[in-house]
Design an enzyme around this catalytic site. Structure first.
Site, PDB file in Angstrom:
ATOM      1  NE  ARG A  80     -16.477  47.566  14.354  1.00 36.32           N
ATOM      2  CZ  ARG A  80     -15.656  48.366  13.403  1.00 36.32           C
ATOM      3  NH1 ARG A  80     -14.616  48.282  13.546  1.00 36.32           N
ATOM      4  NH2 ARG A  80     -16.087  48.818  12.290  1.00 36.32           N
ATOM      5  NE  ARG A  89     -17.383  52.536  14.864  1.00 37.11           N
ATOM      6  CZ  ARG A  89     -17.096  52.352  13.648  1.00 37.11           C
ATOM      7  NH1 ARG A  89     -15.917  52.251  13.087  1.00 37.11           N
ATOM      8  NH2 ARG A  89     -17.996  52.279  12.479  1.00 37.11           N
ATOM      9  CG  ASP A  92     -12.821  51.975  12.980  1.00 29.92           C
ATOM     10  OD1 ASP A  92     -12.796  51.001  12.247  1.00 29.92           O
ATOM     11  OD2 ASP A  92     -13.392  52.851  12.670  1.00 29.92           O
ATOM     12  CG  ASP A  94     -10.129  53.092   9.764  1.00 32.11           C
ATOM     13  OD1 ASP A  94     -10.763  51.640   9.507  1.00 32.11           O
ATOM     14  OD2 ASP A  94     -10.703  53.975  10.076  1.00 32.11           O
TER      15      ASP A  94
HETATM   16  N1  ROI Z   1     -15.419  59.752  15.066  1.00 34.84           N
HETATM   17  C1  ROI Z   1     -14.451  60.085  15.778  1.00 34.84           C
HETATM   18  N2  ROI Z   1     -14.197  61.202  16.257  1.00 34.84           N
HETATM   19  N3  ROI Z   1     -13.447  59.171  15.712  1.00 34.84           N
HETATM   20  C2  ROI Z   1     -13.368  58.096  15.041  1.00 34.84           C
HETATM   21  O1  ROI Z   1     -12.611  57.361  15.116  1.00 34.84           O
HETATM   22  C3  ROI Z   1     -14.629  57.618  14.348  1.00 34.84           C
HETATM   23  N4  ROI Z   1     -14.657  56.544  13.625  1.00 34.84           N
HETATM   24  C4  ROI Z   1     -15.906  56.289  12.797  1.00 34.84           C
HETATM   25  C5  ROI Z   1     -16.870  57.107  12.902  1.00 34.84           C
HETATM   26  C6  ROI Z   1     -18.153  56.266  13.424  1.00 34.84           C
HETATM   27  C7  ROI Z   1     -17.176  57.671  11.238  1.00 34.84           C
HETATM   28  N5  ROI Z   1     -16.808  58.406  13.687  1.00 34.84           N
HETATM   29  C8  ROI Z   1     -15.588  58.747  14.337  1.00 34.84           C
HETATM   30  O2  ROI Z   1     -15.770  55.131  12.237  1.00 34.84           O
END
Ligand code: ROI
Length: 168
Positions: A80, A89, A92, A94
């Site tokens: 990352r 990315r 991610d 979260d």
């Molecule tokens: N858009 C989608 N479809 N899925 C994601 O996990 C995701 N994650 C993000 C941003 C860039 C906002 N857009 C995303 O962090």
């Protein structure tokens, strides 16, 4: 505790699979369930590739910030690079929900502030939790699901398994 997984670079399926294995190695924690993998259109600036998204539930004895440390270590390990806000990315991770904990500081906001508006979080979350589950504002997940758009969100048949090292 529910963790959102997303990737749109460098072999997104491989990234998610490696991430789940990473989650399984976090100390004092156990991965309970993993949703299916969804393909979703990128929310964010510019032209970026579609994402693969999934949600996992984790039983953990770690406090929030220690858990975040581990998630960020997994993100780092998987290449990352934080550059553009909301840019593409490799991985991610979260923290979506941590019990019914609410907290906000410079590093972390729980529940995840955009959880309720993201179909690529709500739909996979609903696969692995009780649909009667209450979201942060007290609405039931089922209620939100009823109105949440399924546009540009499709469930894939890609496997996401806990222990299968051959699923690379
Ligand atoms: N858009 C989608 N479809 N899925 C994601 O996990 C995701 N994650 C993000 C941003 C860039 C906002 N857009 C995303 O962090």
């Amino acid at each position: 505790t529910y963790i959102g997984l997303g990737s749109n670079l460098d072999g997104p399926h491989r990234q998610l699979q490696a991430a789940v294995r990473g989650l399984a190695e976090i100390p004092s924690s156990r991965v309970e369930q993993v949703s299916g993998i969804y393909r979703s259109r990128a929310v964010g600036p510019g032209d970026q590739p579609d994402y693969l998204n999934a949600v996992a539930s984790l039983e953990t004895a770690l406090p929030e910030h220690r858990l975040l440390d581990h998630l960020q270590a997994i993100e780092q390990r998987q290449g990352r690079v934080r550059s553009v806000r909301w840019g593409p990315r490799t991985l991610d991770l979260d923290i979506l929900l941590y019990g019914d904990q609410h907290l906000q500081d410079a590093r972390l906001t729980i529940p995840h502030p955009r959880l309720m508006e993201r179909n690529f979080v709500l739909v996979p979350l609903a696969e692995i939790c009780d649909a009667k589950m209450l979201l942060p504002d007290g609405t039931e997940l089922v209620t939100l699901l009823a109105t949440c758009s399924r546009d540009h969100l499709t469930r894939t048949d890609l496997p996401l398994t806990l222990a299968d090292a051959s699923a690379q």
